[in-house]
Design a protein around this motif. Structure first.
Motif, PDB file in Angstrom:
ATOM      1  N   ILE A 108      27.167  11.889  63.108  1.00  0.00           N
ATOM      2  CA  ILE A 108      28.001  11.825  63.670  1.00  0.00           C
ATOM      3  C   ILE A 108      28.166  11.987  65.523  1.00  0.00           C
ATOM      4  N   ARG A 109      29.061  10.967  65.463  1.00  0.00           N
ATOM      5  CA  ARG A 109      28.568  10.742  67.479  1.00  0.00           C
ATOM      6  C   ARG A 109      28.668  11.370  68.328  1.00  0.00           C
ATOM      7  N   VAL A 110      27.976  12.025  69.731  1.00  0.00           N
ATOM      8  CA  VAL A 110      28.311  12.796  70.621  1.00  0.00           C
ATOM      9  C   VAL A 110      28.215  12.785  72.041  1.00  0.00           C
ATOM     10  N   PHE A 111      28.261  13.790  73.138  1.00  0.00           N
ATOM     11  CA  PHE A 111      28.591  13.141  74.373  1.00  0.00           C
ATOM     12  C   PHE A 111      27.745  14.134  74.794  1.00  0.00           C
ATOM     13  N   SER A 112      27.626  14.191  75.990  1.00  0.00           N
ATOM     14  CA  SER A 112      27.553  15.132  76.854  1.00  0.00           C
ATOM     15  C   SER A 112      28.191  15.623  77.689  1.00  0.00           C
ATOM     16  N   PHE A 113      29.143  15.092  77.864  1.00  0.00           N
ATOM     17  CA  PHE A 113      30.263  16.194  78.975  1.00  0.00           C
ATOM     18  C   PHE A 113      30.311  15.487  80.271  1.00  0.00           C
ATOM     19  N   TYR A 114      31.547  14.931  80.618  1.00  0.00           N
ATOM     20  CA  TYR A 114      31.742  14.711  81.265  1.00  0.00           C
ATOM     21  C   TYR A 114      31.445  14.986  82.764  1.00  0.00           C
ATOM     22  N   LEU A 115      31.448  15.490  83.645  1.00  0.00           N
ATOM     23  CA  LEU A 115      30.697  15.872  84.967  1.00  0.00           C
ATOM     24  C   LEU A 115      32.316  15.903  85.883  1.00  0.00           C
ATOM     25  N   PRO A 116      32.860  16.399  87.279  1.00  0.00           N
ATOM     26  CA  PRO A 116      33.578  16.444  88.250  1.00  0.00           C
ATOM     27  C   PRO A 116      33.653  15.322  88.327  1.00  0.00           C
ATOM     28  N   ASP A 117      35.151  14.506  88.774  1.00  0.00           N
ATOM     29  CA  ASP A 117      35.916  13.294  88.930  1.00  0.00           C
ATOM     30  C   ASP A 117      35.434  14.009  90.830  1.00  0.00           C
ATOM     31  N   THR A 118      34.114  13.299  91.631  1.00  0.00           N
ATOM     32  CA  THR A 118      33.918  13.757  92.568  1.00  0.00           C
ATOM     33  C   THR A 118      34.460  13.148  93.546  1.00  0.00           C
TER      34      THR A 118
END
Length: 297
Positions: A108-118
């Motif tokens: 299963i492909r996964v990601f490590s979460f978007y950081l806040p859009d500075t």
């Protein structure tokens, strides 16, 4: 000397939803090209994360009839903001583990979460990814615990804008979680678009690479290109993968044409300027197989 492909033990898979939204059109082109694997992300207007087990069983029968196997689920897990509620997202992963088994894959492909859009917030304090490291690690541990309990493998992709978008932070994740249930997917274009030298990234992540996404990109514009036409140093890295004995998947993810769901895949998705998904897919496939032929001996 007998000719062989430098990666003859690898399997070419793909994101077939870039061909067309409907499954039958996807399957027809896969048959034409002789591709026997798919990294299933969506079909007939439905993302894999929204399938029921019953729908997955129907899908499996349709794929089986066409001789197509599933190399991984192209899931959106981990593709939410680090400040968003995580609990329902973890439940989505639990559902996906059952779908994976139904579709005959453990990956299963996964990601490590978007950081806040500075850029949007203007908050300089949000510019440091390390400020969110502990929460990323906490969430990833919870995901790995689910994977271990269900006997599946999470393949982390280096997507733009997430914690693990650079090789250094991918390495941080691998040092913490690499093992039977958490491994590394290497994506050439995403590294290029983050300003990361792909050869440096490869050497840093080499012991952990278990899956490869094939697309390329130009450093100056970020434009995605067929493999070998950008700055991803694809040919060189394929040779190095062969040298290390890589026997995994090369999953074609063209991103050359607009397709259904594109806006859900990228934070700032821009039109590719073409809508001929099938022909763009053929172009991407020819580019990859051409590179492999060039490196035969």
């Amino acid at each position: 000397m007998e000719e062989r492909n430098i990666l003859k033990k690898c399997s070419i898979s793909c994101f077939a939803d870039e061909i067309a939204p409907d499954l039958e059109t996807q399957l027809a082109l896969l048959e034409e090209l002789g591709i026997g694997w798919v990294e299933f992300r969506s079909a007939d207007g439905k993302n894999v994360a929204d399938y029921t087990i019953e729908e997955a069983e129907v899908l499996r029968r349709r794929l089986d009839r066409s001789g197509i196997r599933v190399s991984a689920l192209g899931s959106p897990v981990g593709k939410i903001g680090i400040l968003e509620d995580f609990a329902p997202h973890l439940e989505k992963l639990k559902t996906l583990t059952g779908l994976a088994k139904t579709l005959g894959t453990s990956c299963i492909r996964v990601f490590s979460f978007y950081l806040p859009d500075t850029k949007a917030s203007g908050d300089a304090a949000n510019m440091r990814p390390e400020d969110y490291r502990e929460e990323v690690l906490r969430r990833t541990q919870a995901m790995v615990d689910v994977a271990a309990a269900e006997g599946v493998v999470l393949l982390h992709e280096n997507e733009k804008g997430i914690y693990g978008d650079t090789a250094e932070r991918c390495l941080d994740l691998m040092r913490n979680f690499y093992g039977e249930h958490y491994k590394c997917t290497f994506d050439f274009a995403n590294f290029v678009q983050c300003g990361q030298d792909t050869l440096d990234a490869y050497e840093m992540l080499r012991p952990y690479i278990s899956y490869v996404h094939v697309k390329d990109a130009r450093r100056d514009t970020g434009t995605v290109t067929p493999a070998g036409e950008g700055d991803g140093q694809v040919a060189d890295i394929l040779r190095r993968l062969d040298g290390q004995g890589y026997e995994g998947v090369l999953s074609l993810e063209p991103h050359l044409a607009d397709f259904s769901g594109l806006k859900n895949l990228e934070r700032e998705a821009q039109s590719r300027g073409r809508t001929d998904g099938a022909e763009a897919f053929r172009l991407a496939y020819r580019a990859l197989t051409g590179l492999l032929r060039q490196q035969s001996v």
